[in-house]
Design an enzyme around this catalytic site. Sequence first.
Site, PDB file in Angstrom:
ATOM      1  N   THR A 133       0.821  -1.218   0.000  1.00 33.51           N
ATOM      2  CA  THR A 133       0.000   0.000   0.000  1.00 33.51           C
ATOM      3  C   THR A 133       0.855   1.268   0.000  1.00 33.51           C
ATOM      4  OG1 THR A 133      -1.522   1.247   1.400  1.00 33.51           O
ATOM      5  CG2 THR A 133      -0.109  -0.291   2.530  1.00 33.51           C
ATOM      6  N   ASP A 134       0.267   2.356  -0.488  1.00 26.13           N
ATOM      7  CA  ASP A 134       0.964   3.655  -0.433  1.00 26.13           C
ATOM      8  C   ASP A 134       1.058   4.183   1.004  1.00 26.13           C
ATOM      9  OD1 ASP A 134      -1.726   4.316  -0.063  1.00 26.13           O
ATOM     10  OD2 ASP A 134      -1.800   5.816  -1.654  1.00 26.13           O
ATOM     11  N   GLU A 135       0.251   3.605   1.915  1.00 23.95           N
ATOM     12  CA  GLU A 135       0.217   4.149   3.284  1.00 23.95           C
ATOM     13  C   GLU A 135       1.541   3.969   4.023  1.00 23.95           C
ATOM     14  OE1 GLU A 135      -3.214   3.563   5.638  1.00 23.95           O
ATOM     15  OE2 GLU A 135      -4.573   3.700   3.935  1.00 23.95           O
ATOM     16  N   LYS A 163       2.043  -3.288   7.402  1.00 29.11           N
ATOM     17  CA  LYS A 163       2.338  -3.484   5.973  1.00 29.11           C
ATOM     18  C   LYS A 163       3.794  -3.086   5.686  1.00 29.11           C
ATOM     19  CE  LYS A 163      -0.026  -4.607   3.011  1.00 29.11           C
ATOM     20  NZ  LYS A 163      -0.376  -5.944   2.452  1.00 29.11           N
TER      21      LYS A 163
HETATM   22  P1  NAD Z   1      -9.688  -7.346   2.186  1.00 28.98           P
HETATM   23  O1  NAD Z   1      -9.675  -7.077   3.649  1.00 28.98           O
HETATM   24  O2  NAD Z   1     -10.904  -7.046   1.399  1.00 28.98           O
HETATM   25  O3  NAD Z   1      -9.334  -8.878   1.913  1.00 28.98           O
HETATM   26  C1  NAD Z   1      -8.324  -9.547   2.608  1.00 28.98           C
HETATM   27  C2  NAD Z   1      -8.504 -11.042   2.356  1.00 28.98           C
HETATM   28  O4  NAD Z   1      -7.437 -11.734   3.041  1.00 28.98           O
HETATM   29  C3  NAD Z   1      -9.821 -11.588   2.926  1.00 28.98           C
HETATM   30  O5  NAD Z   1     -10.446 -12.419   1.971  1.00 28.98           O
HETATM   31  C4  NAD Z   1      -9.388 -12.371   4.137  1.00 28.98           C
HETATM   32  O6  NAD Z   1     -10.247 -13.469   4.440  1.00 28.98           O
HETATM   33  C5  NAD Z   1      -7.993 -12.828   3.739  1.00 28.98           C
HETATM   34  N1  NAD Z   1      -7.138 -13.116   4.903  1.00 28.98           N
HETATM   35  C6  NAD Z   1      -6.959 -12.350   6.002  1.00 28.98           C
HETATM   36  N2  NAD Z   1      -6.126 -12.955   6.873  1.00 28.98           N
HETATM   37  C7  NAD Z   1      -5.741 -14.117   6.298  1.00 28.98           C
HETATM   38  C8  NAD Z   1      -4.883 -15.166   6.696  1.00 28.98           C
HETATM   39  N3  NAD Z   1      -4.250 -15.141   7.886  1.00 28.98           N
HETATM   40  N4  NAD Z   1      -4.710 -16.223   5.863  1.00 28.98           N
HETATM   41  C9  NAD Z   1      -5.362 -16.272   4.659  1.00 28.98           C
HETATM   42  N5  NAD Z   1      -6.203 -15.311   4.241  1.00 28.98           N
HETATM   43  C10 NAD Z   1      -6.388 -14.227   5.038  1.00 28.98           C
HETATM   44  O7  NAD Z   1      -8.428  -6.564   1.610  1.00 28.98           O
HETATM   45  P2  NAD Z   1      -8.238  -5.848   0.192  1.00 28.98           P
HETATM   46  O8  NAD Z   1      -8.757  -4.469   0.290  1.00 28.98           O
HETATM   47  O9  NAD Z   1      -8.719  -6.758  -0.856  1.00 28.98           O
HETATM   48  O10 NAD Z   1      -6.642  -5.756   0.147  1.00 28.98           O
HETATM   49  C11 NAD Z   1      -5.868  -6.835  -0.381  1.00 28.98           C
HETATM   50  C12 NAD Z   1      -4.399  -6.468  -0.272  1.00 28.98           C
HETATM   51  O11 NAD Z   1      -4.148  -5.247  -0.993  1.00 28.98           O
HETATM   52  C13 NAD Z   1      -3.929  -6.197   1.156  1.00 28.98           C
HETATM   53  O12 NAD Z   1      -2.636  -6.729   1.296  1.00 28.98           O
HETATM   54  C14 NAD Z   1      -3.915  -4.680   1.274  1.00 28.98           C
HETATM   55  O13 NAD Z   1      -2.954  -4.263   2.204  1.00 28.98           O
HETATM   56  C15 NAD Z   1      -3.531  -4.301  -0.139  1.00 28.98           C
HETATM   57  N6  NAD Z   1      -4.008  -2.978  -0.599  1.00 28.98           N
HETATM   58  C16 NAD Z   1      -5.327  -2.641  -0.486  1.00 28.98           C
HETATM   59  C17 NAD Z   1      -5.756  -1.419  -1.007  1.00 28.98           C
HETATM   60  C18 NAD Z   1      -7.206  -1.014  -0.929  1.00 28.98           C
HETATM   61  O14 NAD Z   1      -7.533   0.131  -1.308  1.00 28.98           O
HETATM   62  N7  NAD Z   1      -8.129  -1.877  -0.514  1.00 28.98           N
HETATM   63  C19 NAD Z   1      -4.839  -0.547  -1.605  1.00 28.98           C
HETATM   64  C20 NAD Z   1      -3.502  -0.931  -1.682  1.00 28.98           C
HETATM   65  C21 NAD Z   1      -3.096  -2.144  -1.192  1.00 28.98           C
HETATM   66  O1  DAU Z   2      -4.169   3.950   0.502  1.00 27.14           O
HETATM   67  C1  DAU Z   2      -4.399   2.577   0.355  1.00 27.14           C
HETATM   68  C2  DAU Z   2      -5.261   2.097   1.501  1.00 27.14           C
HETATM   69  O2  DAU Z   2      -6.591   2.546   1.225  1.00 27.14           O
HETATM   70  C3  DAU Z   2      -5.237   0.581   1.667  1.00 27.14           C
HETATM   71  O3  DAU Z   2      -3.924   0.189   2.002  1.00 27.14           O
HETATM   72  C4  DAU Z   2      -6.217   0.146   2.764  1.00 27.14           C
HETATM   73  O4  DAU Z   2      -6.248  -1.263   2.859  1.00 27.14           O
HETATM   74  C5  DAU Z   2      -7.597   0.654   2.390  1.00 27.14           C
HETATM   75  O5  DAU Z   2      -8.532   0.331   3.387  1.00 27.14           O
HETATM   76  C6  DAU Z   2      -7.565   2.178   2.171  1.00 27.14           C
HETATM   77  O6  DAU Z   2      -7.310   2.844   3.431  1.00 27.14           O
HETATM   78  P1  DAU Z   2      -8.077   4.190   3.829  1.00 27.14           P
HETATM   79  O7  DAU Z   2      -8.006   4.382   5.279  1.00 27.14           O
HETATM   80  O8  DAU Z   2      -7.628   5.316   2.952  1.00 27.14           O
HETATM   81  O9  DAU Z   2      -9.587   3.781   3.346  1.00 27.14           O
HETATM   82  P2  DAU Z   2     -11.000   4.086   3.993  1.00 27.14           P
HETATM   83  O10 DAU Z   2     -12.015   3.728   2.952  1.00 27.14           O
HETATM   84  O11 DAU Z   2     -11.145   3.471   5.349  1.00 27.14           O
HETATM   85  O12 DAU Z   2     -10.994   5.657   4.161  1.00 27.14           O
HETATM   86  C7  DAU Z   2     -10.808   6.519   3.060  1.00 27.14           C
HETATM   87  C8  DAU Z   2     -10.790   7.941   3.590  1.00 27.14           C
HETATM   88  O13 DAU Z   2     -12.113   8.270   4.027  1.00 27.14           O
HETATM   89  C9  DAU Z   2      -9.898   8.132   4.792  1.00 27.14           C
HETATM   90  O14 DAU Z   2      -9.299   9.425   4.731  1.00 27.14           O
HETATM   91  C10 DAU Z   2     -10.845   8.047   5.975  1.00 27.14           C
HETATM   92  C11 DAU Z   2     -12.138   8.611   5.406  1.00 27.14           C
HETATM   93  N1  DAU Z   2     -13.384   8.056   5.962  1.00 27.14           N
HETATM   94  C12 DAU Z   2     -13.527   6.704   6.020  1.00 27.14           C
HETATM   95  C13 DAU Z   2     -14.672   6.131   6.531  1.00 27.14           C
HETATM   96  C14 DAU Z   2     -14.824   4.636   6.603  1.00 27.14           C
HETATM   97  C15 DAU Z   2     -14.407   8.913   6.362  1.00 27.14           C
HETATM   98  O15 DAU Z   2     -14.290  10.143   6.287  1.00 27.14           O
HETATM   99  N2  DAU Z   2     -15.551   8.354   6.854  1.00 27.14           N
HETATM  100  C16 DAU Z   2     -15.720   6.991   6.973  1.00 27.14           C
HETATM  101  O16 DAU Z   2     -16.788   6.551   7.464  1.00 27.14           O
END
Ligand code: NAD
Ligand code: DAU
Length: 358
Positions: A133-135, A163
């Site tokens: 992730t970019d975080e 991460k």
């Molecule tokens: P998600 O939470 O939707 O899915 C995670 C999946 O991993 C789930 O299906 C869960 O059951 C599985 N899991 C969790 N723990 C496990 C374990 N111990 N063994 C096997 N499976 C397990 O997450 P996502 O949003 O799909 O993110 C996927 C990946 O991408 C993560 O590594 C996250 O850090 C990265 N990522 C997410 C975003 C985003 O915006 N969602 C952005 C950048 C990177």
């Molecule tokens: O940047 C990549 C990341 O983006 C991934 O690594 C994470 O897995 C993914 O969950 C996401 O993280 P964020 O914290 O950015 O996503 P979230 O949707 O939780 O929140 C997006 C923005 O919106 C953040 O600034 C918090 C804000 N927010 C979120 C929720 C749930 C609100 O203002 N209100 C809300 O109810």
Amino acid sequence: MTILVTGGAGFIGSNFVLDWFKSNDEPVVNLDVLTYAGNLRNLASLQGDPRHIFVQGDILDRALLDKLLAEHRPRAIVHFAAESHVDRSIHGPAAFLRTNIDGTFSLLEAARAYWGALEGADKAGFRFHHVSTDEVYGSLKPSDPPFTESNPYEPNSPYSASKAASDHLVRAWHHTYGLPVTTSNCSNNYGPYHFPEKLIPLIIANALAGKPLPIYGDGQQIRDWLYVSDHCSAIRAILAKGQLGEVYNVGGWNEMPNLQIVHTLCDLLDELSPSASGKSYREQITYVTDRPGHDRRYAIDARKIERDLDWRPAETFETGIRKTVQWYLANQEWVRDVQSGAYREWLDKNYGAREAVQ
Ligand code: NAD
Ligand code: DAU
């Protein structure tokens, strides 16, 4: 030829698996423990498809990993499995350290043992791709340039710290043991099957249910947004052409404050599914207490992957967000089942036998 995907029942993982089969028939072994975020319903269209081998299991289960690697002999591992929600990491960091750090360590060690015993072209061609992730880069000031791959790591939440730790492990396994790894650090994804605890699906679901639309703090925090299938195509490009040991930042050049995202969603919903009251969904916007340690701004410089791997996002924010709203309007039952927990019962009923296969 087979690939092993971890976390392929989550949001991005399930989109990756579905997209994978659109462009090739190479089987996918999908290892997912099915936490609250894992939903096999996302993969219902693959039921009975022999290319998709689902295994319910934990990446910390080393014996299971060894067995799967020996049995399926994948040419690559794509590692999505993680705890992914920042707010949950603030309330309960332990699960994040367990899965994101210990789990990645367990997978790296299993991959190292498997790859170490491969020979010739199998060994030379093996890849371990780590999805991050970019975080991990921390928070930008308004005038800072976007994150490049050489930005220092400054994670600020338990999620991003876990991460970041996993990224360092992947890097070290390459430098010390020569494990053939690549890593991608991507910005915020959005699109189908996004769990409705995250901003975009939560706002859509709450708007339609007549509930408040919670904005943390002043709503001026900035994220870069990428349609999920563009993240999937970036990972496929890295698998195919990425240089070993390299990191690729992936993003959509779509920096936007949260409030603007919420306004866009309200306006699209006003157009596509107007409220019975005749009022704009914007009237449901509610400011709530900010997230502790909330990062102010993320932005991704994606020039390296664009230049070196010829990757570009297919969707603009305008096209992607419209598709997303349309998908949620057409799949309100999916959202209801996730919110009620009914998808868990549905899983037992429909997939019990499949889960027992391994
Ligand atoms: P998600 O939470 O939707 O899915 C995670 C999946 O991993 C789930 O299906 C869960 O059951 C599985 N899991 C969790 N723990 C496990 C374990 N111990 N063994 C096997 N499976 C397990 O997450 P996502 O949003 O799909 O993110 C996927 C990946 O991408 C993560 O590594 C996250 O850090 C990265 N990522 C997410 C975003 C985003 O915006 N969602 C952005 C950048 C990177
Ligand atoms: O940047 C990549 C990341 O983006 C991934 O690594 C994470 O897995 C993914 O969950 C996401 O993280 P964020 O914290 O950015 O996503 P979230 O949707 O939780 O929140 C997006 C923005 O919106 C953040 O600034 C918090 C804000 N927010 C979120 C929720 C749930 C609100 O203002 N209100 C809300 O109810």
